[in-house]
Design an enzyme around this catalytic site. Structure first.
Site, PDB file in Angstrom:
ATOM      1  N   GLU A  97     -29.567  34.113  73.757  1.00  0.00           N
ATOM      2  CA  GLU A  97     -29.983  33.082  74.706  1.00  0.00           C
ATOM      3  C   GLU A  97     -30.783  31.955  74.062  1.00  0.00           C
ATOM      4  O   GLU A  97     -31.616  31.334  74.706  1.00  0.00           O
ATOM      5  CB  GLU A  97     -30.758  33.702  75.881  1.00  0.00           C
ATOM      6  CG  GLU A  97     -29.938  34.710  76.655  1.00  0.00           C
ATOM      7  CD  GLU A  97     -30.698  35.338  77.809  1.00  0.00           C
ATOM      8  OE1 GLU A  97     -31.869  35.006  78.028  1.00  0.00           O
ATOM      9  OE2 GLU A  97     -30.092  36.177  78.487  1.00  0.00           O
ATOM     10  N   HIS A 101     -29.558  26.193  73.449  1.00  0.00           N
ATOM     11  CA  HIS A 101     -30.624  25.190  73.447  1.00  0.00           C
ATOM     12  C   HIS A 101     -30.679  24.396  72.141  1.00  0.00           C
ATOM     13  O   HIS A 101     -31.480  23.468  72.020  1.00  0.00           O
ATOM     14  CB  HIS A 101     -31.975  25.864  73.679  1.00  0.00           C
ATOM     15  CG  HIS A 101     -32.022  26.633  74.959  1.00  0.00           C
ATOM     16  ND1 HIS A 101     -32.031  26.030  76.195  1.00  0.00           N
ATOM     17  CD2 HIS A 101     -32.022  27.970  75.191  1.00  0.00           C
ATOM     18  CE1 HIS A 101     -32.045  26.961  77.141  1.00  0.00           C
ATOM     19  NE2 HIS A 101     -32.040  28.148  76.556  1.00  0.00           N
TER      20      HIS A 101
END
Length: 119
Positions: A97, A101
């Site tokens: 995760e 980004h």
């Protein structure tokens, strides 16, 4: 998949040491939940280092590890696209995760590969 227990046994045999250390890097660790989990699950034969861009997350991760008695996890503020670790520093690089980004996905993968030991 990667068998951490088998890697510990191989490292112990290769070094003739009763306390081998497998170094794990958690890229984009946030407040260190996965880092603490891995450190607790695999015990003192593993040293987990978590990195995050946020000083607040690093402080909270450090506080939680101390509160939970997890001594084999540490946390640093570091840019995953420009890690200060030497090449071949870690036996396992974990990233969950965080990739979505990263503004430069290729550099992200290159940096993780650079700090990962061959084999």
């Amino acid at each position: 998949g990667f068998d951490l227990q088998a890697a510990l046994a191989r490292r112990q045999a290769a070094t003739n040491s009763s306390s081998p250390v497998i170094k794990v890097l958690d890229v984009g660790c946030g407040i260190g939940g996965t880092s603490r989990y891995l450190a607790k699950k695999f015990g003192p034969g593993v040293q987990v280092t978590g990195i995050t861009l946020s000083g607040n997350q690093q402080r909270r991760a450090t506080e939680l590890a101390a509160a939970q008695g997890v001594e084999n996890a540490s946390f640093e503020v570091m840019d995953a696209l420009q890690m200060s670790f030497p090449a071949d520093s870690f036996d396992l690089v974990w990233a969950c995760e965080s990739g979505e980004h990263m503004p430069d996905k290729q550099r992200y993968v290159e940096e993780m590969t650079r700090v990962l030991r061959p084999g």
